[in-house]
Design an enzyme around this catalytic site. Structure first.
Site, PDB file in Angstrom:
ATOM      1  N   TYR A   1      37.485 -32.315  50.496  1.00 50.34           N
ATOM      2  CA  TYR A   1      36.301 -32.416  50.226  1.00 50.34           C
ATOM      3  C   TYR A   1      35.468 -31.459  49.524  1.00 50.34           C
ATOM      4  O   TYR A   1      35.702 -30.384  49.459  1.00 50.34           O
ATOM      5  CB  TYR A   1      35.459 -32.538  51.749  1.00 50.34           C
TER       6      TYR A   1
ATOM      7  N   TYR B   1      44.592 -35.179  54.642  1.00 47.75           N
ATOM      8  CA  TYR B   1      44.435 -33.757  54.594  1.00 47.75           C
ATOM      9  C   TYR B   1      44.753 -33.204  56.123  1.00 47.75           C
ATOM     10  O   TYR B   1      44.874 -33.783  57.086  1.00 47.75           O
ATOM     11  CB  TYR B   1      43.038 -33.652  54.190  1.00 47.75           C
TER      12      TYR B   1
ATOM     13  N   ARG C   1      44.994 -35.748  58.889  1.00 47.97           N
ATOM     14  CA  ARG C   1      44.298 -36.954  59.156  1.00 47.97           C
ATOM     15  C   ARG C   1      44.911 -38.143  58.185  1.00 47.97           C
ATOM     16  O   ARG C   1      45.208 -37.865  57.019  1.00 47.97           O
ATOM     17  CB  ARG C   1      42.710 -36.785  58.691  1.00 47.97           C
TER      18      ARG C   1
ATOM     19  N   HIS D   1      41.264 -41.829  54.962  1.00 50.70           N
ATOM     20  CA  HIS D   1      40.090 -42.861  55.400  1.00 50.70           C
ATOM     21  C   HIS D   1      38.862 -42.234  54.573  1.00 50.70           C
ATOM     22  O   HIS D   1      38.671 -41.443  53.902  1.00 50.70           O
ATOM     23  CB  HIS D   1      39.743 -42.066  56.987  1.00 50.70           C
TER      24      HIS D   1
ATOM     25  N   HIS E   1      34.633 -42.420  55.309  1.00 51.77           N
ATOM     26  CA  HIS E   1      33.600 -42.418  56.232  1.00 51.77           C
ATOM     27  C   HIS E   1      32.434 -43.285  55.974  1.00 51.77           C
ATOM     28  O   HIS E   1      32.327 -43.273  54.699  1.00 51.77           O
ATOM     29  CB  HIS E   1      33.240 -40.909  56.544  1.00 51.77           C
TER      30      HIS E   1
HETATM   31 FE   LIG Z   1      37.092 -37.122  57.074  1.00 51.81          FE
END
Ligand SMILES: [Fe+2]
Length: 245
Positions: A111, A150, A160, A163, A165
């Site tokens: 991110y 990640y 995870r 995905h 969000h």
């Molecule tokens: Fe996330």
């Protein structure tokens, strides 16, 4: 917009299908142990003040806000994709004029955010944030890159699944839903407590986008379809609250 319509929308954002929604406390998802309420919730009825404002003004969404590949001088690295779908109410009617916001990791699973310490490369051409308003048919469309998986620290060797969000606003900021979209066939579903905190396995699958050949752009990008249903039998599961995962 008439007052009647605003109130109907507000009701449409209430949770009514417990099997499709994650519980506040899901011990395998460790953060819920700390943040889950220990006592029954007190529901405060929305008054006209909360329902009518503040409002999202028209013109606040830029022409390129839906295209996460064109927010910087160069193109981001990764597999270019189109993510499209419709926002529908429980009767299958389109929900227009809804602000749809997305945020995601880059293709390497990182991110563009200060607290992300995953040692994967940042991409100077990718912020990972987009938004658009649904059209008259309830439709939305984003152009982005496929996010990477990640690691996170929930449990030993926790990852995870890839995905995106999603956040949806109605016509006031008290009408908000937050959820996540996954990709078909991800091998990481089995060990992800966020995905598996949704009690109904069929409801989990409603968070998995479908590959959509008709949403592809030939010679340019693959396409995925993800419809979001606000309530009823086909309701889309939502996060219990916004989270950093
Ligand atoms: Fe996330």
């Amino acid at each position: 917009m008439s007052e009647t319509r605003i109130v109907r929308r507000a009701r449409g954002y209430r949770r009514r299908d417990p099997g499709a929604q994650p519980p506040y406390l899901f011990p395998d998802y460790q953060a819920t142990r700390l943040r889950a309420p220990g006592r029954p919730l007190t529901l405060l009825p929305h008054s006209l003040t909360e329902i009518t404002g503040p409002l999202l003004g028209e013109g606040r969404v830029g022409e390129l806000d839906h295209d996460l590949t064109r927010q910087h001088p160069g193109e981001p690295l990764g597999e270019r994709i189109v993510v499209t779908g419709r926002v529908l109410d429980g009767d299958g009617r389109p929900v227009p004029d809804t602000l749809v916001e997305v945020w995601q990791a880059n293709a390497a699973g990182r991110y563009a955010h200060d607290v992300d310490r995953h040692p994967a490369p940042l991409d100077p051409n990718f912020s990972g944030v987009g938004r658009c308003l649904t059209g008259a048919d309830g439709g939305y469309r984003f152009v982005t890159v496929r996010p990477g998986a990640y690691p996170w620290r929930n449990h030993d060797n926790a990852w995870r699944p890839a995905h995106i969000h999603f956040s949806l606003f109605g016509r006031s900021f008290t009408q908000r839903l937050v959820t996540q979209m996954y990709f078909p066939g991800d091998p990481l579903f089995f060990q992800d407590p966020m995905f598996n905190s949704i009690p109904d396995p069929a409801a989990r699958q409603r968070l998995v986008a479908g590959f959509a050949l008709d949403a592809t752009v030939p010679q340019w990008a693959l396409g995925y379809r993800f419809d979001i249903v606000l309530r009823g039998r086909d309701v889309t599961p939502t996060d219990d609250e916004e989270h950093g995962g």
